[in-house]
Design an enzyme around this catalytic site. Structure first.
Site, mmCIF file in Angstrom:
data_model
loop_
_atom_site.group_PDB
_atom_site.id
_atom_site.type_symbol
_atom_site.label_atom_id
_atom_site.label_comp_id
_atom_site.label_asym_id
_atom_site.label_seq_id
_atom_site.Cartn_x
_atom_site.Cartn_y
_atom_site.Cartn_z
ATOM 1 N N ASN A 58 0.835 -1.195 0.000
ATOM 2 C CA ASN A 58 0.000 0.000 0.000
ATOM 3 C C ASN A 58 0.876 1.253 0.000
ATOM 4 O O ASN A 58 1.933 1.289 0.646
ATOM 5 C CB ASN A 58 -1.004 0.004 1.157
ATOM 6 C CG ASN A 58 -0.376 -0.239 2.512
ATOM 7 O OD1 ASN A 58 0.640 -0.924 2.632
ATOM 8 N ND2 ASN A 58 -0.966 0.313 3.552
ATOM 9 N N GLU A 63 -3.057 -4.666 -3.115
ATOM 10 C CA GLU A 63 -3.574 -5.568 -4.151
ATOM 11 C C GLU A 63 -3.577 -4.897 -5.512
ATOM 12 O O GLU A 63 -3.184 -5.487 -6.523
ATOM 13 C CB GLU A 63 -5.007 -6.003 -3.815
ATOM 14 C CG GLU A 63 -5.145 -6.784 -2.523
ATOM 15 C CD GLU A 63 -5.414 -5.890 -1.306
ATOM 16 O OE1 GLU A 63 -4.873 -4.759 -1.259
ATOM 17 O OE2 GLU A 63 -6.155 -6.322 -0.416
HETATM 18 N N1 THU Z 1 -5.371 -1.292 2.265
HETATM 19 C C1 THU Z 1 -4.801 -2.180 1.400
HETATM 20 O O1 THU Z 1 -3.625 -2.077 1.058
HETATM 21 N N2 THU Z 1 -5.583 -3.169 0.913
HETATM 22 C C2 THU Z 1 -6.906 -3.334 1.183
HETATM 23 O O2 THU Z 1 -7.580 -4.118 0.568
HETATM 24 C C3 THU Z 1 -7.526 -2.528 2.241
HETATM 25 C C4 THU Z 1 -6.761 -1.333 2.683
HETATM 26 C C5 THU Z 1 -4.551 -0.211 2.794
HETATM 27 C C6 THU Z 1 -4.902 1.141 2.257
HETATM 28 C C7 THU Z 1 -4.429 2.048 3.365
HETATM 29 O O3 THU Z 1 -3.059 2.333 3.157
HETATM 30 C C8 THU Z 1 -4.555 1.205 4.624
HETATM 31 O O4 THU Z 1 -4.716 -0.133 4.195
HETATM 32 C C9 THU Z 1 -5.722 1.612 5.514
HETATM 33 O O5 THU Z 1 -6.901 1.686 4.802
#
Ligand code: THU
Length: 126
Positions: A42, A55
């Protein structure tokens, strides 16, 4: 590629997460039909809506390199629980691997495999 190997790659990539706002680190490792692996983490932004999930990072990296066919994606995070893809990521996963499988791992829940279809039973179609 075993689930354990794919999870290991997701965990390694999770360390690259840029998440100063939520503090949640997420890592994904995407296995292509031909056996290659694309990873993603992320990447957050001060303008929260510009944040990109692990993802989608992995899928976009792969698709932009010409890949179109995917079997499995491992998803891990710094949470003790399984981290399931958000709605946006599910729609993107459904676009490219609706018949594929998601593999989750966490300290308290261990390893679990869930078909993408089960996470998003009714996907949007054009
Ligand atoms: N996040 C992801 O990387 N994947 C997901 O499917 C849900 C949320 C991340 C985005 C953000 O950086 C953090 O989790 C909190 O929402």
């Amino acid at each position: 590629m075993t689930n354990a190997e794919l999870i290991e790659k997701a965990k390694k990539t999770m360390e690259n997460a840029y998440s100063p706002y939520s503090q949640l680190r997420v890592g994904a490792a995407l296995l292509t039909a031909s056996g290659d692996v694309y990873t993603g983490c992320n990447v957050e932004n001060a303008s929260y809506g510009a944040t990109i999930c692990a993802e989608r990072t992995a899928i976009l990296k792969a698709v932009s390199e010409g890949e179109r066919s995917f079997d499995r994606m491992a998803i891990v995070s710094s949470s003790n629980e399984h981290t399931y893809p958000c709605g946006l990521c599910l729609q993107v996963l459904a676009e490219f691997m609706y018949d594929g499988t998601l593999v989750f791992d966490s300290e308290t829940k261990g390893i679990a495999e869930i078909p993408v279809k089960d996470c998003l039973p009714k996907k949007f179609n054009l």
